[in-house]
Design a protein around this motif. Structure first.
Motif, PDB file in Angstrom:
ATOM      1  N   GLY A   1      44.159 -97.158  39.615  1.00  0.00           N
ATOM      2  CA  GLY A   1      43.591 -98.171  38.737  1.00  0.00           C
ATOM      3  C   GLY A   1      44.218 -98.116  37.365  1.00  0.00           C
ATOM      4  N   LEU A   2      44.199 -99.261  36.690  1.00  0.00           N
ATOM      5  CA  LEU A   2      44.750 -99.375  35.342  1.00  0.00           C
ATOM      6  C   LEU A   2      43.810-100.195  34.483  1.00  0.00           C
ATOM      7  N   ASP A   3      43.507 -99.704  33.284  1.00  0.00           N
ATOM      8  CA  ASP A   3      42.671-100.428  32.350  1.00  0.00           C
ATOM      9  C   ASP A   3      42.986 -99.970  30.940  1.00  0.00           C
ATOM     10  N   THR A   4      42.700-100.843  29.970  1.00  0.00           N
ATOM     11  CA  THR A   4      42.959-100.477  28.575  1.00  0.00           C
ATOM     12  C   THR A   4      41.843 -99.651  27.963  1.00  0.00           C
ATOM     13  N   CYS A   5      40.688 -99.603  28.610  1.00  0.00           N
ATOM     14  CA  CYS A   5      39.519 -98.937  28.032  1.00  0.00           C
ATOM     15  C   CYS A   5      39.396 -97.505  28.536  1.00  0.00           C
ATOM     16  N   ALA A   6      39.571 -96.551  27.641  1.00  0.00           N
ATOM     17  CA  ALA A   6      39.559 -95.138  28.032  1.00  0.00           C
ATOM     18  C   ALA A   6      38.203 -94.719  28.594  1.00  0.00           C
ATOM     19  N   ARG A   7      37.104 -95.204  28.016  1.00  0.00           N
ATOM     20  CA  ARG A   7      35.778 -94.796  28.503  1.00  0.00           C
ATOM     21  C   ARG A   7      35.533 -95.321  29.917  1.00  0.00           C
ATOM     22  N   LEU A   8      35.934 -96.543  30.205  1.00  0.00           N
ATOM     23  CA  LEU A   8      35.760 -97.064  31.551  1.00  0.00           C
ATOM     24  C   LEU A   8      36.648 -96.326  32.539  1.00  0.00           C
ATOM     25  N   VAL A   9      37.863 -96.029  32.148  1.00  0.00           N
ATOM     26  CA  VAL A   9      38.751 -95.254  33.025  1.00  0.00           C
ATOM     27  C   VAL A   9      38.146 -93.885  33.297  1.00  0.00           C
ATOM     28  N   GLY A  10      37.502 -93.304  32.296  1.00  0.00           N
ATOM     29  CA  GLY A  10      36.850 -92.024  32.507  1.00  0.00           C
ATOM     30  C   GLY A  10      35.745 -92.103  33.553  1.00  0.00           C
ATOM     31  N   ILE A  11      34.974 -93.193  33.527  1.00  0.00           N
ATOM     32  CA  ILE A  11      33.934 -93.376  34.542  1.00  0.00           C
ATOM     33  C   ILE A  11      34.565 -93.542  35.915  1.00  0.00           C
ATOM     34  N   ALA A  12      35.642 -94.328  35.987  1.00  0.00           N
ATOM     35  CA  ALA A  12      36.328 -94.531  37.269  1.00  0.00           C
ATOM     36  C   ALA A  12      36.833 -93.199  37.830  1.00  0.00           C
ATOM     37  N   ARG A  13      37.376 -92.351  36.976  1.00  0.00           N
ATOM     38  CA  ARG A  13      37.868 -91.046  37.441  1.00  0.00           C
ATOM     39  C   ARG A  13      36.731 -90.178  37.966  1.00  0.00           C
ATOM     40  N   THR A  14      35.578 -90.258  37.317  1.00  0.00           N
ATOM     41  CA  THR A  14      34.422 -89.481  37.773  1.00  0.00           C
ATOM     42  C   THR A  14      33.930 -89.978  39.121  1.00  0.00           C
ATOM     43  N   ARG A  15      33.923 -91.298  39.284  1.00  0.00           N
ATOM     44  CA  ARG A  15      33.444 -91.888  40.536  1.00  0.00           C
ATOM     45  C   ARG A  15      34.379 -91.588  41.703  1.00  0.00           C
ATOM     46  N   THR A  16      35.678 -91.582  41.443  1.00  0.00           N
ATOM     47  CA  THR A  16      36.657 -91.383  42.519  1.00  0.00           C
ATOM     48  C   THR A  16      37.689 -90.358  42.046  1.00  0.00           C
ATOM     49  N   PRO A  17      37.366 -89.082  42.120  1.00  0.00           N
ATOM     50  CA  PRO A  17      38.268 -88.052  41.597  1.00  0.00           C
ATOM     51  C   PRO A  17      39.649 -88.051  42.244  1.00  0.00           C
ATOM     52  N   ALA A  18      39.747 -88.498  43.490  1.00  0.00           N
ATOM     53  CA  ALA A  18      41.048 -88.492  44.168  1.00  0.00           C
ATOM     54  C   ALA A  18      41.938 -89.649  43.739  1.00  0.00           C
ATOM     55  N   GLY A  19      41.391 -90.618  43.009  1.00  0.00           N
ATOM     56  CA  GLY A  19      42.185 -91.765  42.582  1.00  0.00           C
ATOM     57  C   GLY A  19      43.092 -91.432  41.408  1.00  0.00           C
ATOM     58  N   ASP A  20      44.089 -92.285  41.215  1.00  0.00           N
ATOM     59  CA  ASP A  20      45.031 -92.140  40.104  1.00  0.00           C
ATOM     60  C   ASP A  20      44.727 -93.257  39.103  1.00  0.00           C
ATOM     61  N   PHE A  21      43.932 -92.931  38.084  1.00  0.00           N
ATOM     62  CA  PHE A  21      43.493 -93.933  37.111  1.00  0.00           C
ATOM     63  C   PHE A  21      44.189 -93.681  35.776  1.00  0.00           C
ATOM     64  N   ARG A  22      44.772 -94.756  35.230  1.00  0.00           N
ATOM     65  CA  ARG A  22      45.554 -94.614  34.013  1.00  0.00           C
ATOM     66  C   ARG A  22      45.109 -95.630  32.970  1.00  0.00           C
ATOM     67  N   ILE A  23      45.287 -95.244  31.715  1.00  0.00           N
ATOM     68  CA  ILE A  23      44.989 -96.121  30.588  1.00  0.00           C
ATOM     69  C   ILE A  23      46.276 -96.830  30.208  1.00  0.00           C
ATOM     70  N   GLY A  24      46.251 -98.157  30.200  1.00  0.00           N
ATOM     71  CA  GLY A  24      47.471 -98.879  29.871  1.00  0.00           C
ATOM     72  C   GLY A  24      47.310-100.373  29.968  1.00  0.00           C
TER      73      GLY A  24
END
Length: 260
Positions: free
Chosen positions: A67-90
């Motif tokens: 996943g990719l998003d500009t919002c660091a806090r939302l990306v942090g939630i996404a990482r918590t929900r799916t630890p195996a995913g590759d979520f980046r801020i950008g």
């Protein structure tokens, strides 16, 4: 979903977005996963992934998600929900993934936040494998959405931005989105319309959700929280049910294009 150019705006009420508003697009997520979604273990990238609601569902079907998003806090939630995913801020106009990395690229209500939607499509093509798919979902046409008054009234609280680059096409119109994808050389399938019910048990929950977006944060900064609350409450008043809950019928569409 949430790929506004200023990700800090979405940070203001990121948890409210994740808890209340994000799921309003759930029927579109489920419809996509029931259709030509990647097979288990294939890679998928969600642009404007927000708090990762969709990628969590996809990961539950053993799809390998990023996943990719500009919002660091939302990306942090996404990482918590799916630890195996590759979520980046950008920025989705400069996708930080290699060429031909994904079998599918999705964008749920995020393309319209781009300064240059055509550049986003170019980048999505770059990171998609030959034979892969790009799926764009957006609210609209807005005339088919009960939330139209909310969108319009909220925009009336935003500061004037005459120099902001804006898309030349109305991305709530499926014809324009189809044209954008076709112009990029993709094989475009007919759009699919999906009903999405926005339901809230009470006014406070509705306000938590509807004021959790980036544009709402900008409106609050410009006009103040009290004015924003009053404006949104008036916008949704016609959709209040006798028990105090709220129900808005809205429509979104999904268009899937294939990279040949």
């Amino acid at each position: 979903m949430t790929a506004t150019p200023d990700g800090s705006l979405w940070s203001t009420s990121a948890q409210d977005w994740a808890d209340v508003q994000e799921h309003t697009i759930l029927p579109a997520w489920l419809a996509f996963l029931a259709g030509p979604a990647p097979s288990p273990h294939e890679p998928l990238l969600d642009l404007g992934c927000g708090a990762g609601g969709f990628t969590r569902l996809a990961a539950g079907r053993r799809i390998r998600v990023s996943g990719l998003d500009t919002c660091a806090r939302l990306v942090g939630i996404a990482r918590t929900r799916t630890p195996a995913g590759d979520f980046r801020i950008g920025d989705m106009e400069h996708i930080p993934f290699p060429d031909a990395e994904f079998s599918m690229v999705t964008a749920f209500n995020s393309l319209h936040f781009a300064h240059d939607p055509a550049l986003v499509i170019e980048e999505a093509i770059r990171v998609t494998r030959p034979g892969g798919h790009i799926a764009i979902t957006a609210w609209g046409p807005l005339t088919d959405c009960d939330a139209l008054a909310y969108f319009l009234d909220l925009s009336g609280l935003l500061p004037a931005t005459p120099h902001r680059a804006t898309p030349s096409a109305d991305l709530t119109d499926p014809t324009h989105v189809r044209g954008l994808l076709s112009h990029a050389g993709l094989n475009v399938a007919p759009e699919r319309s999906i009903e999405c019910r926005w339901e809230y048990p009470d006014l406070e929950t509705a306000l938590r959700g509807l004021l959790s977006t980036g544009p709402a944060a900008a409106a609050i900064t410009h006009a103040g929280l009290a004015q924003a609350r009053e404006t949104v409450a008036e916008s949704i008043a016609p959709y209040r049910r006798p028990d105090g809950s709220y129900l808005l019928y809205n429509t979104c569409f999904t268009i899937i294009a294939t990279l040949t």
